[in-house]
Design a protein around this motif. Structure first.
Motif, short mmCIF file in Angstrom:
data_model
loop_
_atom_site.label_atom_id
_atom_site.label_comp_id
_atom_site.label_asym_id
_atom_site.label_seq_id
_atom_site.Cartn_x
_atom_site.Cartn_y
_atom_site.Cartn_z
N MET A 1 -3.43 20.17 -19.60
CA MET A 1 -3.37 18.82 -19.09
C MET A 1 -3.00 18.83 -17.61
O MET A 1 -2.43 19.78 -17.11
N ASN A 2 -3.30 17.75 -16.98
CA ASN A 2 -3.03 17.64 -15.55
C ASN A 2 -1.56 17.37 -15.29
O ASN A 2 -0.86 16.80 -16.11
N LYS A 3 -1.12 17.78 -14.13
CA LYS A 3 0.26 17.55 -13.71
C LYS A 3 0.51 16.06 -13.52
O LYS A 3 -0.31 15.34 -12.95
N THR A 4 1.64 15.59 -14.01
CA THR A 4 2.00 14.18 -13.86
C THR A 4 2.84 14.01 -12.61
O THR A 4 3.78 14.76 -12.37
N SER A 5 2.51 13.00 -11.84
CA SER A 5 3.28 12.65 -10.66
C SER A 5 4.66 12.19 -11.10
O SER A 5 4.87 11.78 -12.24
N ASP A 6 5.60 12.21 -10.19
CA ASP A 6 6.92 11.68 -10.51
C ASP A 6 6.98 10.17 -10.27
O ASP A 6 8.01 9.55 -10.43
N LYS A 7 5.84 9.58 -9.93
CA LYS A 7 5.77 8.15 -9.65
C LYS A 7 5.48 7.36 -10.92
O LYS A 7 4.81 7.83 -11.82
N LYS A 8 6.00 6.13 -10.93
CA LYS A 8 5.62 5.17 -11.95
C LYS A 8 4.52 4.28 -11.36
O LYS A 8 4.16 4.42 -10.20
N ARG A 9 4.00 3.38 -12.18
CA ARG A 9 2.84 2.59 -11.78
C ARG A 9 3.08 1.80 -10.48
O ARG A 9 2.24 1.78 -9.59
N LYS A 10 4.23 1.14 -10.34
CA LYS A 10 4.46 0.35 -9.12
C LYS A 10 4.44 1.25 -7.89
O LYS A 10 3.88 0.88 -6.86
N ASP A 11 5.02 2.44 -7.99
CA ASP A 11 4.98 3.39 -6.87
C ASP A 11 3.53 3.77 -6.56
O ASP A 11 3.14 3.89 -5.41
N ALA A 12 2.75 4.00 -7.62
CA ALA A 12 1.34 4.37 -7.44
C ALA A 12 0.57 3.24 -6.78
O ALA A 12 -0.25 3.48 -5.88
N LEU A 13 0.83 2.02 -7.20
CA LEU A 13 0.14 0.88 -6.59
C LEU A 13 0.51 0.73 -5.11
O LEU A 13 -0.35 0.43 -4.27
N GLU A 14 1.78 0.95 -4.79
CA GLU A 14 2.19 0.91 -3.38
C GLU A 14 1.45 1.97 -2.58
O GLU A 14 1.00 1.72 -1.45
N GLU A 15 1.30 3.15 -3.15
CA GLU A 15 0.57 4.24 -2.48
C GLU A 15 -0.89 3.87 -2.29
O GLU A 15 -1.46 4.07 -1.22
N ILE A 16 -1.51 3.33 -3.30
CA ILE A 16 -2.92 2.91 -3.21
C ILE A 16 -3.09 1.86 -2.13
O ILE A 16 -4.03 1.92 -1.33
N MET A 17 -2.19 0.89 -2.07
CA MET A 17 -2.34 -0.22 -1.12
C MET A 17 -2.24 0.23 0.33
O MET A 17 -2.71 -0.47 1.22
N LYS A 18 -1.71 1.40 0.60
CA LYS A 18 -1.68 1.93 1.97
C LYS A 18 -3.10 2.19 2.49
O LYS A 18 -3.31 2.25 3.70
N SER A 19 -4.05 2.34 1.59
CA SER A 19 -5.44 2.64 1.97
C SER A 19 -6.36 1.44 1.84
O SER A 19 -7.57 1.56 2.05
N ILE A 20 -5.83 0.29 1.50
CA ILE A 20 -6.64 -0.90 1.26
C ILE A 20 -6.57 -1.84 2.46
O ILE A 20 -5.48 -2.18 2.93
N ASP A 21 -7.75 -2.23 2.91
CA ASP A 21 -7.84 -3.21 4.00
C ASP A 21 -8.48 -4.49 3.45
O ASP A 21 -7.80 -5.31 2.88
N ASP A 22 -9.80 -4.60 3.60
CA ASP A 22 -10.50 -5.79 3.13
C ASP A 22 -11.35 -5.54 1.89
O ASP A 22 -12.17 -6.36 1.51
N GLU A 23 -11.12 -4.41 1.22
CA GLU A 23 -11.87 -4.09 0.02
C GLU A 23 -11.56 -5.10 -1.09
O GLU A 23 -10.50 -5.70 -1.11
N ILE A 24 -12.50 -5.23 -2.00
CA ILE A 24 -12.31 -6.09 -3.17
C ILE A 24 -11.63 -5.26 -4.26
O ILE A 24 -12.08 -4.15 -4.58
N LEU A 25 -10.54 -5.78 -4.82
CA LEU A 25 -9.81 -5.09 -5.89
C LEU A 25 -9.94 -5.88 -7.18
O LEU A 25 -9.80 -7.10 -7.18
N ILE A 26 -10.17 -5.16 -8.26
CA ILE A 26 -10.14 -5.73 -9.60
C ILE A 26 -9.05 -4.95 -10.32
O ILE A 26 -9.13 -3.73 -10.45
#
Length: 185
Positions: A1-26
């Motif tokens: 199995m793949n290695k699990t990050s030490d992040k929870k979902r909210k941390d992951a979402l914060e990380e993702i949002m660092k790369s989001i500008d005007d893209e459409i999110l669902i």
């Protein structure tokens, strides 16, 4: 199995949002939508209020009709498995403007963190088995670079289970839909 990050979902979402500008999110139903709303509310984000498993189908429809926009699906492993047939449909349609991120905490986070069968599966191998050529583990990529590619991409983000305290989104489903649709034109 793949290695699990030490992040929870909210941390992951914060990380993702660092790369989001005007893209459409669902964004997947329940806590993922609520947590993302608390992190960064945007008119360009469609918050799923119900319909578990359908975020990928909605994202595909948008990718096929709004080819001039980058579409990002933020899914959960439970929802991904609930609508597993969508991976075949999305691959077959091959929208070049779609990036699909699965937040894989191996649990149904919005209903009590019961385990999903993702604990026994490698979602990257599933995507590759269907035919996806652009499959990534989140830890190994520059998300902005992947989003800007003109290629369909599938990203697995292994995280720990757990919900952050997040308030109910103070918008009705109609308000979410109307402000989101206004941004699509």
């Amino acid at each position: 199995m793949n290695k699990t990050s030490d992040k929870k979902r909210k941390d992951a979402l914060e990380e993702i949002m660092k790369s989001i500008d005007d893209e459409i999110l669902i964004v997947n139903i329940g806590f993922p939508s609520r947590e993302l709303y608390d992190i960064k509310d945007r008119d360009e984000t469609f918050y799923m209020i119900g319909s578990m498993g359908m975020v990928s189908s909605i994202g595909l429809g948008l990718a096929l009709t709004k080819k001039d926009k980058k579409i990002i699906i933020i899914d959960g492993d439970g929802s991904f498995l609930m609508n597993l047939s969508s991976i075949v449909t999305i691959f077959s349609q091959n929208p070049k403007n779609l990036t699909w991120i699965v937040l894989n905490n191996q649990s149904y986070g919005s209903t009590g963190n019961q385990e999903t069968y993702a604990k026994n599966l490698n979602l990257i191998n599933i995507a590759k088995g269907v035919g996806f050529k652009n499959t990534y583990e989140f830890e190994d990529i520059d998300l902005k670079e992947i989003i800007n590619k003109e290629e369909l991409s599938f990203i697995n983000y292994n995280i720990k289970p757990g919900n952050a305290k997040a308030s109910i989104i103070p918008l009705s489903p109609i308000e979410i839909k109307e402000r989101f649709m206004a941004k699509l034109d």
